[in-house]
Write an enzyme that holds these catalytic residues in place. Sequence first.
Site, PDB file in Angstrom:
ATOM      1  N   ALA A 186       0.818  -1.214   0.000  1.00 54.31           N
ATOM      2  CA  ALA A 186       0.000   0.000   0.000  1.00 54.31           C
ATOM      3  C   ALA A 186       0.851   1.263   0.000  1.00 54.31           C
ATOM      4  CB  ALA A 186      -0.944  -0.003   1.195  1.00 54.31           C
ATOM      5  N   THR A 241       7.646  -7.273 -13.133  1.00 60.51           N
ATOM      6  CA  THR A 241       6.987  -8.580 -13.155  1.00 60.51           C
ATOM      7  C   THR A 241       6.069  -8.725 -11.946  1.00 60.51           C
ATOM      8  OG1 THR A 241       8.946  -9.464 -14.221  1.00 60.51           O
ATOM      9  CG2 THR A 241       7.431 -11.069 -13.249  1.00 60.51           C
ATOM     10  N   CYS A 285       4.781   1.791  10.814  1.00 60.38           N
ATOM     11  CA  CYS A 285       5.437   2.583   9.771  1.00 60.38           C
ATOM     12  C   CYS A 285       6.020   3.875  10.333  1.00 60.38           C
ATOM     13  CB  CYS A 285       4.460   2.916   8.651  1.00 60.38           C
ATOM     14  SG  CYS A 285       3.780   1.446   7.911  1.00 60.38           S
TER      15      CYS A 285
HETATM   16  N1  PMP Z   1      -1.940   2.658   4.841  1.00 63.80           N
HETATM   17  C1  PMP Z   1      -2.333   2.228   6.041  1.00 63.80           C
HETATM   18  C2  PMP Z   1      -3.589   2.759   6.629  1.00 63.80           C
HETATM   19  C3  PMP Z   1      -1.592   1.275   6.726  1.00 63.80           C
HETATM   20  O1  PMP Z   1      -1.999   0.844   7.924  1.00 63.80           O
HETATM   21  C4  PMP Z   1      -0.388   0.785   6.142  1.00 63.80           C
HETATM   22  C5  PMP Z   1       0.480  -0.225   6.867  1.00 63.80           C
HETATM   23  N2  PMP Z   1       0.820   0.196   8.167  1.00 63.80           N
HETATM   24  C6  PMP Z   1      -0.017   1.256   4.883  1.00 63.80           C
HETATM   25  C7  PMP Z   1      -0.824   2.194   4.259  1.00 63.80           C
HETATM   26  C8  PMP Z   1       1.234   0.760   4.197  1.00 63.80           C
HETATM   27  O2  PMP Z   1       1.034  -0.534   3.754  1.00 63.80           O
HETATM   28  P1  PMP Z   1       2.229  -1.488   3.255  1.00 63.80           P
HETATM   29  O3  PMP Z   1       2.825  -2.078   4.502  1.00 63.80           O
HETATM   30  O4  PMP Z   1       1.555  -2.495   2.396  1.00 63.80           O
HETATM   31  O5  PMP Z   1       3.188  -0.643   2.514  1.00 63.80           O
END
Ligand code: PMP
Length: 374
Positions: free
Chosen positions: A74, A236, A322
């Site tokens: 994401a 890919t 994150c």
């Molecule tokens: N958006 C939200 C709301 C999330 O909770 C997260 C993961 N903490 C992400 C984006 C990022 O996702 P990814 O780990 O797949 O990069």
Amino acid sequence: MTAPIYLDHLASTPLDPAVLAAMLPWLDPAAVGNPHAATHRAGWRAAEAVERARGQVAALIGARPGEIVFTSGATEANNLALLGAAPAGWPVAASAIEHASVTACLPVLAARGHETHVVPVDGTGRLDSGALVKILERGPVLVSVMSANNEIGTLQPVAEIGTLCRRAGAIFYSDAVQSPATAVLDVRALGIDLLSLSGHKLYGPMGIGALYIRDELDLKPLLQGGGQQEGRRPGTVPVALAVGFGAACALAAERCERDAAWITTLRERLWTGLAAALPGLRRNSPQIGCLPGCLNVAIPGIDAADLLLDLPDLAIATGSACASGGAGPSPVLTAIGLSPDLAHGSLRFGLGRGTTEDEIDRAVTLLAIAIGRP
Ligand code: PMP
């Protein structure tokens, strides 16, 4: 030693056994084949598996398969949406509690000449729609509002935002990473033009995600490369990961509502247990309009990061994984009005499909002992 307790499902969910079973044949050396190799059967078979998975992802959110672009997760999908789909010269408005992979795009957009706006939220994290309306009145905007917050669990009024955006001719982007494990999402019914998903938040594998992009919209790729995925995301597609992600989406579609009901019951058991054991506990997550699996609380007078150092087998979080590494208080908790001290005393519990009552009760006991209030 007591068994570990995993209550960090908002950071990552475990791979569902059915998902693992779907993936395993595609990790076998006999399944070799580049899904973009068009000249032999091995390639066609891999391509078929990827396209089946694309269909499963699309079906989960009411999209068409051609509207789904696989990404590495994401974070990439959020970057692709904001940096690849914001029309030149359009302002971009994002809520004050978006994920770091959205907020970090705002200065990049500003440097490219986009006006950027941060739309405030109230004390529960809910978007101030009045403030959004004022921005929409000034002309076309790309609006970025997540469906559910990953630290406090607040559900945003996505359908209302979709309607406001549609009326104003705006583009509505929603980071929906946290939602589909426990809620049905339909991009057309909700008026969503772009939406991001992540495999490891819905019992699928890490390292894959997707961006839904409505047919009529333009998307400039972030990466330079070949023509895979119609040039929108060169590279890919990893077959086993795509197959697992697709299987996880099919499973989520089938059981999300059942899971939501059970997980909500567990969450309230957790809250009741914690509130009884820890007088003065503050509920940072909203009581209603909250992700079933999320409970964020502040314990006055403690440092949550220090506390968790003593509890390595209790997997809970002080905030977003994150954002870990940042020394300051959580921007999400600050945006809903918490003092830096209370923000540093906050814990996030993430409950999931496999969580048990026993784990909830043991987590309460462990915390009460560690805090010295057994
Ligand atoms: N958006 C939200 C709301 C999330 O909770 C997260 C993961 N903490 C992400 C984006 C990022 O996702 P990814 O780990 O797949 O990069």
